[in-house]
Design a protein around this motif. Structure first.
Motif, short mmCIF file in Angstrom:
data_model
loop_
_atom_site.label_atom_id
_atom_site.label_comp_id
_atom_site.label_asym_id
_atom_site.label_seq_id
_atom_site.Cartn_x
_atom_site.Cartn_y
_atom_site.Cartn_z
N CYS A 315 0.83 -1.20 0.00
CA CYS A 315 0.00 0.00 0.00
C CYS A 315 0.87 1.26 0.00
N LEU A 319 1.11 3.83 -3.24
CA LEU A 319 0.72 5.22 -3.01
C LEU A 319 1.85 6.17 -3.41
N GLY A 322 1.85 6.78 -7.12
CA GLY A 322 0.81 7.70 -7.55
C GLY A 322 -0.06 7.13 -8.65
N PRO A 323 -0.62 8.01 -9.50
CA PRO A 323 -1.57 7.55 -10.53
C PRO A 323 -0.94 6.72 -11.63
N LEU A 337 -6.24 1.06 -0.86
CA LEU A 337 -5.72 2.22 -1.57
C LEU A 337 -6.81 3.27 -1.78
N LEU A 338 -8.02 2.82 -2.12
CA LEU A 338 -9.12 3.75 -2.33
C LEU A 338 -9.44 4.50 -1.03
N ALA A 340 -7.39 5.02 1.48
CA ALA A 340 -6.27 5.93 1.78
C ALA A 340 -6.34 7.18 0.92
N ALA A 341 -6.70 7.00 -0.36
CA ALA A 341 -6.79 8.15 -1.26
C ALA A 341 -7.90 9.10 -0.83
N ARG A 342 -9.06 8.53 -0.39
CA ARG A 342 -10.16 9.37 0.07
C ARG A 342 -9.78 10.13 1.34
N ILE A 344 -6.74 11.05 2.21
CA ILE A 344 -5.80 12.12 1.82
C ILE A 344 -6.56 13.29 1.21
N ALA A 345 -7.54 12.99 0.34
CA ALA A 345 -8.33 14.05 -0.30
C ALA A 345 -9.13 14.84 0.75
#
Length: 349
Positions: A315, A319, A322-323, A337-338, A340-342, A344-345
């Motif tokens: 993970c 991360l 990145g993309p 990952l989803l 974690a991304a949410r 961070i956002a």
């Protein structure tokens, strides 16, 4: 230009060799002056009295101007080279230094051999050049020195791959090195998971430096074990000599040990779709093993099967990419990952 210490000759030579191997040129403003030519020049002057510039240029297969620049650089480094005019003249090496060229003390020899094992030398494409220069140097030395060089190479191994770098106290490294060099047994105090600190009498067979972490490989009651030098709590050298196994090869043992260690690590397989430009970055990750990389339908992307140590490590690593990386399997990693991304956002909102 003379110095008070004839043994300084090889210290200077070692410095010149290292400069060439690590930087591709001698820093004092003489680009392209290779270590093998400098050593060959010194050995020619040691063997032959009064060689003229033209003769040196022919033997070294360079121009006379290059020879003069090399001679000037060596003289500036403290090696007593001088010229005589006339039919019997030429370039000379001071008599007091002629025999010194055949002597290399243990510390200087050890420094050169460790440098020869450095991954930095290999990575820069200088490994073969360094080895040739070292062999030329050793070939001009007495048999005893060549035997000593062989012994040292069997007892010290440099694994340049390294772990994550850190500085460690090494109060007992000198004792371990002395035991390896002299073939004497060593008492060590070492932490044990169940028994606390234990006292052991070991037969040190070699030292390994991986990155900046030192290890001692030693025989203990018929077994061969590896000890991290920084964890040795106490060390005392004995006068008892042991017989080193003739068949033992330090580099081979270490490589086998590393394979066994990596095989014992936890494994977390992942299937990724990565941008082609990201693939080298993923391959450089020290604890990621890329098993396969196949072209995707989109020429800019590649499907990769890779092994990570744990889900947490996978993970964090992905991360960090990145993309440029998309997890295809397993589904649980995609969910992590989803999430974690949410998170961070949300923090940036």
């Amino acid at each position: 230009m003379e110095t008070d210490n004839p043994e300084a000759v090889f210290s200077i030579m070692a410095t010149l060799v290292m400069m060439v191997c690590y930087n591709g040129m001698v820093r004092e403003g003489y680009p392209g002056m290779r270590a093998d030519r400098l050593i060959s020049l010194l050995l020619l002057l040691e063997r032959h009295k009064g060689l003229k510039t033209r003769e040196l240029a022919e033997k070294l297969e360079v121009s006379e101007r290059t020879v003069l620049r090399d001679l000037e650089a060596l003289s500036g480094a403290g090696i007593p080279i001088y010229a005589k005019r006339g039919s019997q003249g030429g370039w000379f090496l001071a008599e007091g230094y002629r025999n010194a060229l055949n002597r290399l003390n243990r510390e200087e020899l050890q420094a050169l051999l460790i440098a020869a094992s450095s991954r930095v030398v290999t990575d820069l494409g200088k490994g073969q050049a360094f080895e040739r220069a070292l062999m030329k140097l050793l070939s001009a030395m007495p048999d005893s020195s060549r035997r000593e060089a062989g012994d040292l190479r069997e007892r010290i191994h440099v694994d340049g791959a390294g772990w994550h770098g850190r500085d460690e106290p090494l109060p007992h490294l000198a004792a371990a090195e002395e035991a390896v060099r002299s073939g004497r047994k060593l008492w060590i105090e070492y932490p044990h998971a169940e028994e606390g600190t234990v006292l052991r009498l070991v037969e040190p067979l070699g030292l390994v430096v991986k990155g900046n972490i030192w290890y001692m490989v030693a025989a203990v009651e018929g077994d061969i074990r590896t000890y991290r030098i920084s964890r040795i709590a106490g060390a005392r050298l004995t006068e008892e000599i042991f017989d080193r196994p003739a068949s033992f090869n330090l580099a081979e043992y270490w490589e086998q040990s590393m394979r066994r260690f990596k095989a014992s690590l936890p494994n977390y397989p992942v299937v990724l779709r990565v941008e082609r430009s990201v693939l080298p970055q993923l391959a450089r990750e020290r604890f990621v093993h890329v098993r396969s990389a196949k072209p995707d339908d989109d020429a800019e992307w590649t499907v990769v099967e890779a092994d990570f140590g744990t889900a947490d490590f996978a993970c964090r690593t992905i991360l960090g990419i990145g993309p440029g990386a998309i997890v295809l399997e397993p589904a649980e990693l995609r969910d992590r990952l989803l999430a974690a991304a949410r998170e961070i956002a949300a923090r940036y909102e």
